[in-house]
Design a protein around this motif. Sequence first.
Motif, PDB file in Angstrom:
ATOM      1  N   ASP A 258     -15.378  23.578  23.779  1.00  0.00           N
ATOM      2  CA  ASP A 258     -16.608  22.828  23.510  1.00  0.00           C
ATOM      3  C   ASP A 258     -16.212  21.440  23.038  1.00  0.00           C
ATOM      4  N   THR A 259     -16.502  20.445  23.827  1.00  0.00           N
ATOM      5  CA  THR A 259     -16.090  19.079  23.508  1.00  0.00           C
ATOM      6  C   THR A 259     -17.185  18.289  22.787  1.00  0.00           C
ATOM      7  N   SER A 260     -18.270  18.958  22.416  1.00  0.00           N
ATOM      8  CA  SER A 260     -19.369  18.265  21.727  1.00  0.00           C
ATOM      9  C   SER A 260     -18.872  17.616  20.439  1.00  0.00           C
ATOM     10  N   GLY A 261     -19.207  16.339  20.262  1.00  0.00           N
ATOM     11  CA  GLY A 261     -18.813  15.625  19.060  1.00  0.00           C
ATOM     12  C   GLY A 261     -17.414  15.046  19.101  1.00  0.00           C
ATOM     13  N   PHE A 262     -16.688  15.286  20.190  1.00  0.00           N
ATOM     14  CA  PHE A 262     -15.334  14.751  20.328  1.00  0.00           C
ATOM     15  C   PHE A 262     -15.307  13.620  21.355  1.00  0.00           C
ATOM     16  N   THR A 263     -14.425  12.681  21.117  1.00  0.00           N
ATOM     17  CA  THR A 263     -14.172  11.608  22.062  1.00  0.00           C
ATOM     18  C   THR A 263     -12.899  11.922  22.829  1.00  0.00           C
ATOM     19  N   MET A 264     -12.945  11.824  24.148  1.00  0.00           N
ATOM     20  CA  MET A 264     -11.773  12.084  24.974  1.00  0.00           C
ATOM     21  C   MET A 264     -11.094  10.765  25.320  1.00  0.00           C
ATOM     22  N   LEU A 265      -9.786  10.704  25.086  1.00  0.00           N
ATOM     23  CA  LEU A 265      -9.023   9.505  25.404  1.00  0.00           C
ATOM     24  C   LEU A 265      -7.750   9.900  26.144  1.00  0.00           C
ATOM     25  N   PRO A 266      -7.275   9.029  27.042  1.00  0.00           N
ATOM     26  CA  PRO A 266      -5.977   9.315  27.677  1.00  0.00           C
ATOM     27  C   PRO A 266      -4.894   9.451  26.618  1.00  0.00           C
ATOM     28  N   LEU A 267      -4.057  10.451  26.784  1.00  0.00           N
ATOM     29  CA  LEU A 267      -2.984  10.707  25.826  1.00  0.00           C
ATOM     30  C   LEU A 267      -1.801   9.813  26.148  1.00  0.00           C
ATOM     31  N   LYS A 268      -1.407   9.028  25.173  1.00  0.00           N
ATOM     32  CA  LYS A 268      -0.256   8.147  25.344  1.00  0.00           C
ATOM     33  C   LYS A 268       0.827   8.572  24.360  1.00  0.00           C
ATOM     34  N   PHE A 284      -5.006  19.170  36.473  1.00  0.00           N
ATOM     35  CA  PHE A 284      -5.101  18.175  35.412  1.00  0.00           C
ATOM     36  C   PHE A 284      -6.054  17.047  35.792  1.00  0.00           C
ATOM     37  N   ALA A 285      -6.063  16.657  37.051  1.00  0.00           N
ATOM     38  CA  ALA A 285      -6.946  15.577  37.493  1.00  0.00           C
ATOM     39  C   ALA A 285      -8.414  15.970  37.378  1.00  0.00           C
ATOM     40  N   ASP A 286      -8.706  17.240  37.629  1.00  0.00           N
ATOM     41  CA  ASP A 286     -10.101  17.687  37.664  1.00  0.00           C
ATOM     42  C   ASP A 286     -10.639  18.122  36.306  1.00  0.00           C
ATOM     43  N   ASN A 287      -9.761  18.411  35.341  1.00  0.00           N
ATOM     44  CA  ASN A 287     -10.228  19.046  34.107  1.00  0.00           C
ATOM     45  C   ASN A 287      -9.875  18.309  32.818  1.00  0.00           C
ATOM     46  N   GLN A 288      -9.220  17.169  32.897  1.00  0.00           N
ATOM     47  CA  GLN A 288      -8.891  16.361  31.722  1.00  0.00           C
ATOM     48  C   GLN A 288      -8.244  17.206  30.618  1.00  0.00           C
ATOM     49  N   LEU A 289      -7.122  17.812  30.956  1.00  0.00           N
ATOM     50  CA  LEU A 289      -6.421  18.717  30.054  1.00  0.00           C
ATOM     51  C   LEU A 289      -5.242  18.039  29.372  1.00  0.00           C
ATOM     52  N   MET A 290      -4.692  18.753  28.413  1.00  0.00           N
ATOM     53  CA  MET A 290      -3.398  18.399  27.851  1.00  0.00           C
ATOM     54  C   MET A 290      -2.600  19.683  27.669  1.00  0.00           C
ATOM     55  N   ILE A 291      -1.286  19.577  27.777  1.00  0.00           N
ATOM     56  CA  ILE A 291      -0.414  20.686  27.413  1.00  0.00           C
ATOM     57  C   ILE A 291      -0.467  20.807  25.893  1.00  0.00           C
ATOM     58  N   PRO A 292      -0.762  21.987  25.344  1.00  0.00           N
ATOM     59  CA  PRO A 292      -0.788  22.113  23.883  1.00  0.00           C
ATOM     60  C   PRO A 292       0.498  21.582  23.250  1.00  0.00           C
ATOM     61  N   THR A 293       0.343  20.863  22.163  1.00  0.00           N
ATOM     62  CA  THR A 293       1.504  20.192  21.578  1.00  0.00           C
ATOM     63  C   THR A 293       2.582  21.176  21.133  1.00  0.00           C
ATOM     64  N   LEU A 294       2.203  22.382  20.733  1.00  0.00           N
ATOM     65  CA  LEU A 294       3.196  23.362  20.293  1.00  0.00           C
ATOM     66  C   LEU A 294       3.827  24.111  21.453  1.00  0.00           C
ATOM     67  N   ALA A 295       3.493  23.710  22.689  1.00  0.00           N
ATOM     68  CA  ALA A 295       4.093  24.341  23.871  1.00  0.00           C
ATOM     69  C   ALA A 295       5.140  23.453  24.519  1.00  0.00           C
ATOM     70  N   HIS A 296       5.410  22.296  23.942  1.00  0.00           N
ATOM     71  CA  HIS A 296       6.429  21.413  24.504  1.00  0.00           C
ATOM     72  C   HIS A 296       7.813  21.977  24.211  1.00  0.00           C
ATOM     73  N   THR A 297       8.680  21.930  25.214  1.00  0.00           N
ATOM     74  CA  THR A 297      10.055  22.395  25.004  1.00  0.00           C
ATOM     75  C   THR A 297      11.030  21.258  25.268  1.00  0.00           C
TER      76      THR A 297
END
Length: 297
Positions: A258-268, A284-297
């Motif tokens: 639920d993105t209500s009340g949140f602002t979406m910005l490109p992740l830099k 990723f192009a169709d859904n404006q996702l991010m890889i969860p930060t705790l899933a980075h290896t």
Amino acid sequence: MKYNIKGKTYTYIADIKDNNPVRLSFDQLSVQTFHLSFEPWHHNGYWDHTCVPHVLLDGDTVIANATVNVLRVRWQEEEKTWLQLGTVMTHPDYRHQGLSRWLMDKIFEEWEGQYNLMFLFANERVLDFYPKFGFVPVSEYQYHTRQLTPQPGKVRQLDMDNAADCALLLRKYAQSNPFAALTVTDPAGLLMFYCTQFMKTCVYHLEETDVIAVVEHKEGVMTCHDIFGETHQSLNNILSVLMEKNTQQITLGFTPKDTSGFTMLPLKTEDLTLFVLEEQQHLFADNQLMIPTLAHT
């Protein structure tokens, strides 16, 4: 197994977790390259079959590696297998000899048909390397809010040197993140890589809602990397309890349902670009996702 690569013979081994001499040599190269040791993680029992280094040795010394990390991911209520490539490194004396390319080809050969999506993060020095294997850069999007105010609640920082607190975190992790559109459900060892080292002071138990959050506070910005547990409370209620008095902005380390009340910005992010295989980029192009930060290896 022995292989000849450009006129020189190397030994190739995959899955080195239980091969002590090779694993320690791998760790030496990792410390030299990234200033990162995997030995504490291994010693604590969190390195399992989902972290699979693919190494080349010259004699008894690991001189190149590419690691496959197997992630179970829930997207749109379906479980998928994603592979993340990481810890790609070559000893300085062996660079520009085609070793990383050989390892990449080997990984594609050995993992064919065993995954739904493959991705990696690349720094600026190698942005031209991964497109040779069909990878393309994709944008990530992160969600922020300034609309919440701090609320009282019972919050306890977990002691990640305490076995009972570690067990509590693992139990809650098994219940997943109820607010995330895209969430990694396994391996728990990757979570513990963060929570027993770099973020060991960032793990909190909200006693009234019985959820756990991994949160960082810095200069008025609260980054909520993840939340684990089953709850009927709203995301906003949980975030409000986690806020400090001076928190001005909240940033999520996951994509909310639920993105209500949140602002979406490109992740830099500094010096990191997400790459996926070309045929998978639409997710990723169709859904404006991010890889969860705790899933980075």
